[in-house]
Structure formats: structure tokens, C-alpha cells
Design a protein around this motif. Sequence first.
Motif, mmCIF file in Angstrom:
data_model
loop_
_atom_site.group_PDB
_atom_site.id
_atom_site.type_symbol
_atom_site.label_atom_id
_atom_site.label_comp_id
_atom_site.label_asym_id
_atom_site.label_seq_id
_atom_site.Cartn_x
_atom_site.Cartn_y
_atom_site.Cartn_z
ATOM 1 N N ASN A 123 39.695 31.781 33.555
ATOM 2 C CA ASN A 123 39.421 32.972 34.359
ATOM 3 C C ASN A 123 40.091 34.168 33.687
ATOM 4 O O ASN A 123 40.553 34.069 32.541
ATOM 5 C CB ASN A 123 39.898 32.785 35.801
ATOM 6 C CG ASN A 123 41.381 32.467 35.890
ATOM 7 O OD1 ASN A 123 42.103 32.470 34.896
ATOM 8 N ND2 ASN A 123 41.846 32.193 37.092
ATOM 9 N N GLU B 43 48.457 23.962 48.316
ATOM 10 C CA GLU B 43 47.733 24.940 49.126
ATOM 11 C C GLU B 43 48.682 25.595 50.121
ATOM 12 O O GLU B 43 48.557 25.421 51.341
ATOM 13 C CB GLU B 43 46.573 24.252 49.862
ATOM 14 C CG GLU B 43 45.576 23.569 48.950
ATOM 15 C CD GLU B 43 44.861 24.555 48.038
ATOM 16 O OE1 GLU B 43 44.667 25.711 48.456
ATOM 17 O OE2 GLU B 43 44.509 24.169 46.913
ATOM 18 N N GLY C 145 44.853 29.504 37.663
ATOM 19 C CA GLY C 145 43.529 28.962 37.424
ATOM 20 C C GLY C 145 43.241 28.715 35.952
ATOM 21 O O GLY C 145 44.049 28.996 35.069
ATOM 22 N N GLU C 146 42.061 28.183 35.679
ATOM 23 C CA GLU C 146 41.627 27.874 34.318
ATOM 24 C C GLU C 146 40.369 28.685 33.988
ATOM 25 O O GLU C 146 39.509 28.890 34.837
ATOM 26 C CB GLU C 146 41.333 26.379 34.166
ATOM 27 C CG GLU C 146 42.523 25.471 34.446
ATOM 28 C CD GLU C 146 42.174 24.008 34.292
ATOM 29 O OE1 GLU C 146 41.066 23.719 33.783
ATOM 30 O OE2 GLU C 146 42.970 23.155 34.698
ATOM 31 N N ALA D 102 39.292 35.446 44.260
ATOM 32 C CA ALA D 102 40.536 34.675 44.230
ATOM 33 C C ALA D 102 40.542 33.687 43.069
ATOM 34 O O ALA D 102 41.560 33.502 42.397
ATOM 35 C CB ALA D 102 40.713 33.934 45.552
ATOM 36 N N MET D 103 39.402 33.074 42.811
ATOM 37 C CA MET D 103 39.305 32.138 41.693
ATOM 38 C C MET D 103 39.371 32.873 40.356
ATOM 39 O O MET D 103 40.014 32.409 39.409
ATOM 40 C CB MET D 103 38.005 31.345 41.795
ATOM 41 C CG MET D 103 37.769 30.360 40.647
ATOM 42 S SD MET D 103 36.145 29.569 40.730
ATOM 43 C CE MET D 103 35.079 31.000 40.443
ATOM 44 N N ALA D 104 38.722 34.034 40.282
ATOM 45 C CA ALA D 104 38.658 34.770 39.020
ATOM 46 C C ALA D 104 40.009 35.326 38.606
ATOM 47 O O ALA D 104 40.286 35.456 37.412
ATOM 48 C CB ALA D 104 37.639 35.903 39.122
ATOM 49 N N ASN E 33 43.103 34.145 39.932
ATOM 50 C CA ASN E 33 44.195 33.227 40.243
ATOM 51 C C ASN E 33 45.005 32.953 38.979
ATOM 52 O O ASN E 33 44.484 32.427 38.003
ATOM 53 C CB ASN E 33 43.630 31.921 40.806
ATOM 54 C CG ASN E 33 44.726 30.912 41.097
ATOM 55 O OD1 ASN E 33 45.901 31.264 41.222
ATOM 56 N ND2 ASN E 33 44.333 29.653 41.213
ATOM 57 N N ASP F 95 36.358 34.339 47.889
ATOM 58 C CA ASP F 95 36.708 33.122 47.161
ATOM 59 C C ASP F 95 36.473 33.287 45.659
ATOM 60 O O ASP F 95 37.256 32.781 44.840
ATOM 61 C CB ASP F 95 35.896 31.936 47.683
ATOM 62 C CG ASP F 95 36.248 31.589 49.126
ATOM 63 O OD1 ASP F 95 37.340 32.010 49.578
ATOM 64 O OD2 ASP F 95 35.444 30.919 49.793
ATOM 65 N N PHE F 96 35.411 34.002 45.302
ATOM 66 C CA PHE F 96 35.130 34.211 43.877
ATOM 67 C C PHE F 96 36.225 35.052 43.226
ATOM 68 O O PHE F 96 36.702 34.731 42.131
ATOM 69 C CB PHE F 96 33.777 34.890 43.707
ATOM 70 C CG PHE F 96 33.506 35.337 42.293
ATOM 71 C CD1 PHE F 96 33.135 34.427 41.319
ATOM 72 C CD2 PHE F 96 33.654 36.675 41.933
ATOM 73 C CE1 PHE F 96 32.909 34.835 40.011
ATOM 74 C CE2 PHE F 96 33.417 37.089 40.632
ATOM 75 C CZ PHE F 96 33.044 36.168 39.674
#
Length: 229
Positions: free
Chosen positions: A26, A158, A23-24, A16-18, A20, A13-14
Motif C-alpha cells: 500500500n 484488532e 499493511g502490505e 484505511a487499507m491503503a 495502514n 475501509d479502502f
Amino acid sequence: MSLYFLPDYPSRDFLAMAFNLDGEVNVPAIYSSVALLFSSLLLGAIAHVKNLDSDRYKNHWKILSFIFLGLSLDELGQLHEHLIGLRGVLNATGFLYFTWIVPFAVLVAIFLLSYSKFVFHLPVPTKKLFVAACALYIGGAMGMEMPGGYIASTMGQENVAYVIVTTLEEFLEMLGIVVFIHALTSYIKTYVGGVSWNIYIPGKNPQVTEDQNIDLPALPEPANTNILQ
């Protein structure tokens, strides 16, 4: 894609967030922000040279530099997302689900009309690169945002389809900026004569050093840009 197709693994998950692209604050957002800021610095350098030469389009270069500075700040903080409140006012759904497209479309139209003569006067190679960069960036930022908005309003965010569209959107934006930076650096090298930045840090015992600089002669812009080269 690892969230949808790969089994769970440590830090999934980290990561994917980093990374993405939608995302914002990142890795992709910081990269895009820095690329836009670098474009702003290159435009500012050209504007400085044009100002010294009293070029008729010096203010166009200056305004472009500030525009890209604003885009850099917006990319990092996603400031345009605050215009999402227009959704209730416009009762927006479908392709206009992300309502920031509406005011930005007006601004883009004004910009293109205001800069048509400026682009026309540029050398042919630079002109082609500017147009290509503009098409890629606007096509990604606004063109792909509309199908993304349609998917978000009908299926939510999603899902794989939305991820594919947003990934393509950000990729086109990044590619457009790369083409634009190439256009600016080529223009500086050929028609400005090169640009150098010097950083001086004073100390207690400053010593004078001399560096031999080899200046690149600047080429004048072609007088007749209608001739295809």
C-alpha cells in the motif's frame, strides 16, 4: 483510527487499507520500499567512487548497498513474515510472538560487530548521523515489534493499542531512513565531491550536446576521527 473512532463513510475501509502503516503493498509500504531503494543507490554510488580510489572500506559500502536493496524488497513483500513459522518451533508467546525478531537479532549483532571499525573511521558528523539512523530504524523495527507482539498474543491485532504501537514502529523506521539518506547525501556532497547520473536515450538522429558541469571539490576524510568537532 477512522475504523475505531469515526462513523462509516464512503471508501472508509479502502482508505484505511491503503494508508495502514502495518499493511502490505500500500502507500506507506511503497514509500518505505522506495526510500530504502534510494538509500541503496546512494550507497552504490559511494561504493563505486571508493572502488575507483581503492579505498580500504570499499567492500563495506558495496555490502551496505546490497543490504538496503534486500530491505527494500522485504519492505514491499514483507518477506520476513515467512519466518512466522518459527513460532511453533520456539513456542513463542508474549514479546517474542513475532518470531522473526530472533534470527534478525542475531544478524543485527553480527552486522554491528562487523561494521564497528567502518563506522569509527567515518567523519564525526557522518558517524553521528549513521548511529542516530541505526538507533531509530532498529529501535522501531525490533524494539517496537516486541510490545506489538505482546499485545497481539494477549489481545489480538484488532485493537487501538496494537494500531498505536505499529504506527509508532513504522514511523521510527521511516524517520531512521530519512536521517540515513541525509547522512549519505551530506557525505557525498562533502567528502565525495558530488554524484551525477546521466541517462542517454539513443535516437535515429542523435545530436551531440555539451553541458557545462561545475564540479564540487571533494574533501578528504579527516585523518583523526577521535577529535570531536
